[in-house]
Design a protein around this motif. Structure first.
Motif, PDB file in Angstrom:
ATOM      1  N   UNK B 152      -2.295  -3.828 -35.626  1.00  0.00           N
ATOM      2  CA  UNK B 152      -1.594  -3.583 -36.896  1.00  0.00           C
ATOM      3  C   UNK B 152      -0.860  -4.851 -37.348  1.00  0.00           C
ATOM      4  N   UNK B 153      -1.161  -5.341 -38.531  1.00  0.00           N
ATOM      5  CA  UNK B 153      -0.541  -6.594 -38.991  1.00  0.00           C
ATOM      6  C   UNK B 153       0.979  -6.507 -39.018  1.00  0.00           C
ATOM      7  N   UNK B 154       1.523  -5.300 -39.242  1.00  0.00           N
ATOM      8  CA  UNK B 154       2.970  -5.165 -39.376  1.00  0.00           C
ATOM      9  C   UNK B 154       3.701  -5.645 -38.124  1.00  0.00           C
ATOM     10  N   UNK B 155       3.051  -5.486 -36.956  1.00  0.00           N
ATOM     11  CA  UNK B 155       3.726  -5.894 -35.722  1.00  0.00           C
ATOM     12  C   UNK B 155       3.966  -7.396 -35.695  1.00  0.00           C
ATOM     13  N   UNK B 156       3.172  -8.118 -36.475  1.00  0.00           N
ATOM     14  CA  UNK B 156       3.319  -9.577 -36.458  1.00  0.00           C
ATOM     15  C   UNK B 156       4.284 -10.060 -37.530  1.00  0.00           C
ATOM     16  N   UNK B 157       4.834  -9.081 -38.289  1.00  0.00           N
ATOM     17  CA  UNK B 157       5.622  -9.524 -39.432  1.00  0.00           C
ATOM     18  C   UNK B 157       6.895 -10.257 -39.011  1.00  0.00           C
ATOM     19  N   UNK B 158       7.642  -9.643 -38.088  1.00  0.00           N
ATOM     20  CA  UNK B 158       8.943 -10.225 -37.719  1.00  0.00           C
ATOM     21  C   UNK B 158       8.792 -11.659 -37.180  1.00  0.00           C
ATOM     22  N   UNK B 159       7.903 -11.870 -36.178  1.00  0.00           N
ATOM     23  CA  UNK B 159       7.761 -13.256 -35.701  1.00  0.00           C
ATOM     24  C   UNK B 159       7.318 -14.225 -36.791  1.00  0.00           C
ATOM     25  N   UNK B 160       6.380 -13.784 -37.638  1.00  0.00           N
ATOM     26  CA  UNK B 160       5.918 -14.687 -38.691  1.00  0.00           C
ATOM     27  C   UNK B 160       7.034 -14.959 -39.692  1.00  0.00           C
ATOM     28  N   UNK B 161       7.809 -13.911 -39.989  1.00  0.00           N
ATOM     29  CA  UNK B 161       8.905 -14.072 -40.945  1.00  0.00           C
ATOM     30  C   UNK B 161       9.914 -15.089 -40.425  1.00  0.00           C
ATOM     31  N   UNK B 162      10.212 -14.959 -39.130  1.00  0.00           N
ATOM     32  CA  UNK B 162      11.175 -15.908 -38.543  1.00  0.00           C
ATOM     33  C   UNK B 162      10.625 -17.316 -38.544  1.00  0.00           C
ATOM     34  N   UNK B 163       9.341 -17.450 -38.264  1.00  0.00           N
ATOM     35  CA  UNK B 163       8.746 -18.792 -38.242  1.00  0.00           C
ATOM     36  C   UNK B 163       8.689 -19.384 -39.645  1.00  0.00           C
ATOM     37  N   UNK B 164       8.398 -18.544 -40.638  1.00  0.00           N
ATOM     38  CA  UNK B 164       8.247 -19.043 -41.998  1.00  0.00           C
ATOM     39  C   UNK B 164       9.591 -19.276 -42.682  1.00  0.00           C
ATOM     40  N   UNK B 165      10.566 -18.409 -42.365  1.00  0.00           N
ATOM     41  CA  UNK B 165      11.804 -18.401 -43.125  1.00  0.00           C
ATOM     42  C   UNK B 165      12.939 -19.098 -42.391  1.00  0.00           C
ATOM     43  N   UNK B 166      13.007 -18.867 -41.100  1.00  0.00           N
ATOM     44  CA  UNK B 166      14.167 -19.376 -40.371  1.00  0.00           C
ATOM     45  C   UNK B 166      13.820 -20.573 -39.505  1.00  0.00           C
TER      46      UNK B 166
END
Lengths: 392, 324
Positions: B152-166
């Motif tokens: 499920x792509x949603x499981x990868x959202x948090x890590x990707x969000x942190x990598x992209x945003x923070x």
């Protein structure tokens, strides 16, 4: 136009050796046929020359350039494939000009060359056809036009006529020869059809199990085969073979013996196991023995099946029954095949007398299969006295 | 009277009182109807097909009709009649006036086009390798792609969000050189990755079916392997390429999760068309009519694509299945 040279080319697939230490030296403008049974490595050899397959070891020269590691497009070659391989989504013009477009030829020259190539293969006025709208022969001609339009150094042809019907095949065979005369380009032609190889090529390279057996002009392969394999492969119908032992001045096969001068032939001595071969047309009915250059004594045999071909009749002969041989022995031995004139009065299940032409008798080493002698020199004596079979 | 009896030569000799008509008269209409269907099952199938088609059409088209109804209703009206009282198309114009809806749509189309391009390009290379080359570990690799696509792509959202945003180091190894959040990259990279496996599967099947001779011919004629892929193999696999492309396009265009969360809310911040629809909702007002109109407009590109390419998609999907 270029010479092609293969030095120690080997191609291995995992544990299978497709091409084994191939050495070929082709002259400029030569028409070479690679022949052999399926799986003998002839197509793989062609692919290594084309650059579609990389040899495991060895070196390939085209002209004076080493091309072993060059991609196909930089080798100055053109290829005609067995399945024709026209691009189905392009019309005839686009198919022929494909290579020219990739090389950024100016439009006028491209038009000129395509016109010329189409003229050579007699496909003018069909340049806007799609491959699906053409017959097999027309497609093959377009494939040839695509090959000649770039004016390559070497043509590679991988069984280009195999998918055509018999009549068209003979037709295209003549056209290819005409083309070769006209273009004078080196042609390497792969086929398993030995009739194509015999009729078209300057030299034949016979391959078996990845190894080169013989490379020689067609008639040399036919008359002086280098080994038993070439002898059996070239010629249709195939040569007759039989095991034999060399006697003092005779060649003793199971059931018959042929006298010959052991001393006159190098490499055999009394007691050696050999295999002898004789072509169907070198066996004569005794009444026609005058046609043979050097007739042997005659043998009694019984005809089995006749195959009238029109210009000749193939006669299958039942095995010669030796006086001491039992029934089992009879079953195991193979019959002979002879070719006789269609005017001969011969019928099935008939007892006939035959002679072998000793000048055309081939001797092969029983172990290695290498040719020892082509033709065995006759004794001074004429063997008129012995009639029929002679036991060992 | 059955067809058999009427057409038979002997029919005349029955003096008009044949058994068929007697039977029919004794039966109720329902029984006769049932008899007819048993004798001619194709009639029953036709009726069932029409019925099923009707149900499917109603369930899929009615929501669109309802959207249209809502768009026709005056602002603030919540009681939507089944037939619109007035046909007033001004909402469809209003959508573009009130917010930069065209830009929102452009953003979504841009994502869809870019991802499709990426996926077809990289997927083609992968499809070529999987479909036409023999190499060690091919099956496990293809299988792991399949496993990835189940994730499920949603499981990868948090890590990707942190990598992209923070700017959190990816895998603890390296930090991305630029902040991707709010740029097209933040949407295009993950969505390319998620849509890639299916495209690779489709392309592998198609590229594997092109005869070797054609590729060899192209290479001898003067292309490289890659050249043969794009000049010969890809054009000949057009239905497969179209199918993979369209499926990717639709998936990305209708994608909500990543495109909504990885971008800001304004059109200038590369927000997708969903944000454009939401933009008609403020803290105090909701313009349902404009939202409905915007939704309908947003459907148009995909609808056109499907109508234009439907036979390609169908032939693409079935061809791959039949030629196995």
């Amino acid at each position: 136009m270029s010479r092609v040279k293969l030095t120690d080319v080997t191609k291995q697939y995992d544990d299978v050796t497709a091409v084994d230490n191939m050495n070929l030296d082709l002259k400029d403008g030569e028409f070479i046929c690679l022949v052999g049974p399926s799986g003998c490595g002839k197509s793989t050899t062609l692919e290594t020359i084309a650059g579609l397959t990389k040899p495991t070891s060895g070196e390939i020269l085209i002209g004076d350039r080493e091309v072993t590691n060059l991609p196909p497009k930089d080798r100055g070659i053109a290829m005609v494939f067995q399945n024709i391989a026209l691009f189905p989504h392009m019309d005839v013009y686009d198919n022929i000009s494909f290579g020219l477009r990739l090389r950024n030829f100016p439009q006028e020259e491209m038009d000129e060359r395509v016109e010329e190539a189409a003229r050579v293969v007699r496909m003018q006025g069909m340049l806007d056809r799609m491959p699906s709208e053409m017959s097999g022969g027309q497609r093959q001609r377009v494939a040839i036009a695509r090959a000649i339009v770039r004016d390559p150094d070497v043509f590679l042809m991988d069984e280009p006529l195999a998918n055509l019907d018999a009549k068209l095949r003979v037709n295209m065979r003549t056209e290819l020869q005409r083309l070769h005369k006209q273009l004078e380009t080196t042609i390497i032609y792969v086929t398993h059809n030995q009739a194509e190889a015999m009729t078209m090529s300057d030299r034949i390279a016979v391959l078996n199990k990845g190894e080169l057996q013989q490379i020689a002009p067609p008639l040399v392969c036919y008359n002086q085969p280098a080994n038993r394999f070439v002898a059996g492969f070239i010629g249709s119908p195939s040569m007759n073979f039989a095991d034999a032992t060399v006697g003092d001045s005779t060649l003793d096969a199971n059931g018959y013996s042929i006298s010959f001068d052991t001393v006159a032939i190098d490499g055999v001595g009394t007691g050696d196991a050999v295999e002898f071969g004789i072509r169907p047309e070198d066996i004569y009915l005794t009444e026609n023995s005058a046609e043979a250059a050097d007739p042997s004594r005659s043998f009694s045999v019984t005809t089995d099946v006749l195959e009238p071909m029109g210009d000749e009749i193939f006669v299958y002969l039942k095995p010669i029954l030796g006086t001491g041989a039992g029934e089992a022995d009879f079953e195991e031995r193979e019959g002979l095949l002879m070719s006789v004139d269609p005017s001969s009065d011969i019928s099935e299940e008939e007892d006939v007398e035959i002679v072998f032409d000793r000048a055309q008798l081939h001797l092969f080493d029983a172990d290695t299969g290498d040719a020892i002698s082509h033709g065995v020199v006759a004794d001074a004596d004429v063997e008129a006295d012995s009639d029929g079979v002679q036991a060992d | 009277m059955s067809i058999d009896a009427r057409n038979h030569e002997d029919a005349e000799t029955f003096d008009g009182s044949d058994d068929g008509s007697d039977d029919d008269e004794n039966k109720s209409p329902v029984q006769r109807w049932a008899d007819d269907w048993i004798r001619n099952p194709e009639k029953a199938y036709a009726v069932m097909l029409v019925f099923l088609g009707g149900v499917l059409l109603t369930t899929s088209l009615f929501p669109l009709y309802w959207l249209f109804n809502v768009a026709m209703a005056p602002p603030g009206q919540t009681d939507i009649p089944i037939v619109p009282a007035t046909i007033d198309l001004s909402a469809f114009v209003q959508v573009f006036v009130q917010v930069p809806f065209a830009r929102f749509m452009f953003n979504s189309l841009f994502y869809a086009f870019t991802v499709t391009l990426f996926v077809l390009l990289i997927g083609s290379l992968a499809g070529y390798a999987f479909g036409r080359l023999e190499f060690r570990g091919k099956t496990p690799l293809l299988f792991s792609l399949l496993v990835l696509s189940f994730f499920p792509p949603a499981t990868l959202f948090i890590p990707l969000f942190r990598a992209f945003n923070q700017q959190v180091p990816m895998l603890g190894l390296f930090t991305l050189p630029v902040e991707l959040y709010g740029t097209p990259g933040a949407v295009i990279t993950p969505l390319s990755a998620f849509t890639m496996p299916l495209a690779i599967f489709i392309l592998t099947t198609f590229y594997g079916q092109i005869p070797d001779g054609l590729e060899d011919a192209a290479r001898v004629e003067g292309t490289t392997r890659i050249g043969a892929l794009f000049r010969v193999i890809m054009p000949l696999s057009a239905p497969g390429v179209a199918t993979a492309g369209i499926l990717t396009f639709i998936t990305v265009y209708t994608e909500f999760f990543f495109s909504f969360l990885m971008t800001g809310n304004s059109a200038a911040e590369w927000a997708p068309v969903v944000d454009g629809v939401i933009a008609f909702q403020t803290q105090y007002t909701v313009r349902y009519d404009l939202q409905a109109a915007a939704s309908l407009i947003a459907i148009v590109p995909v609808a056109i694509l499907v109508v234009v390419a439907q036979d390609k998609i169908i032939s693409g999907l079935t061809q791959g299945a039949l030629k196995e």
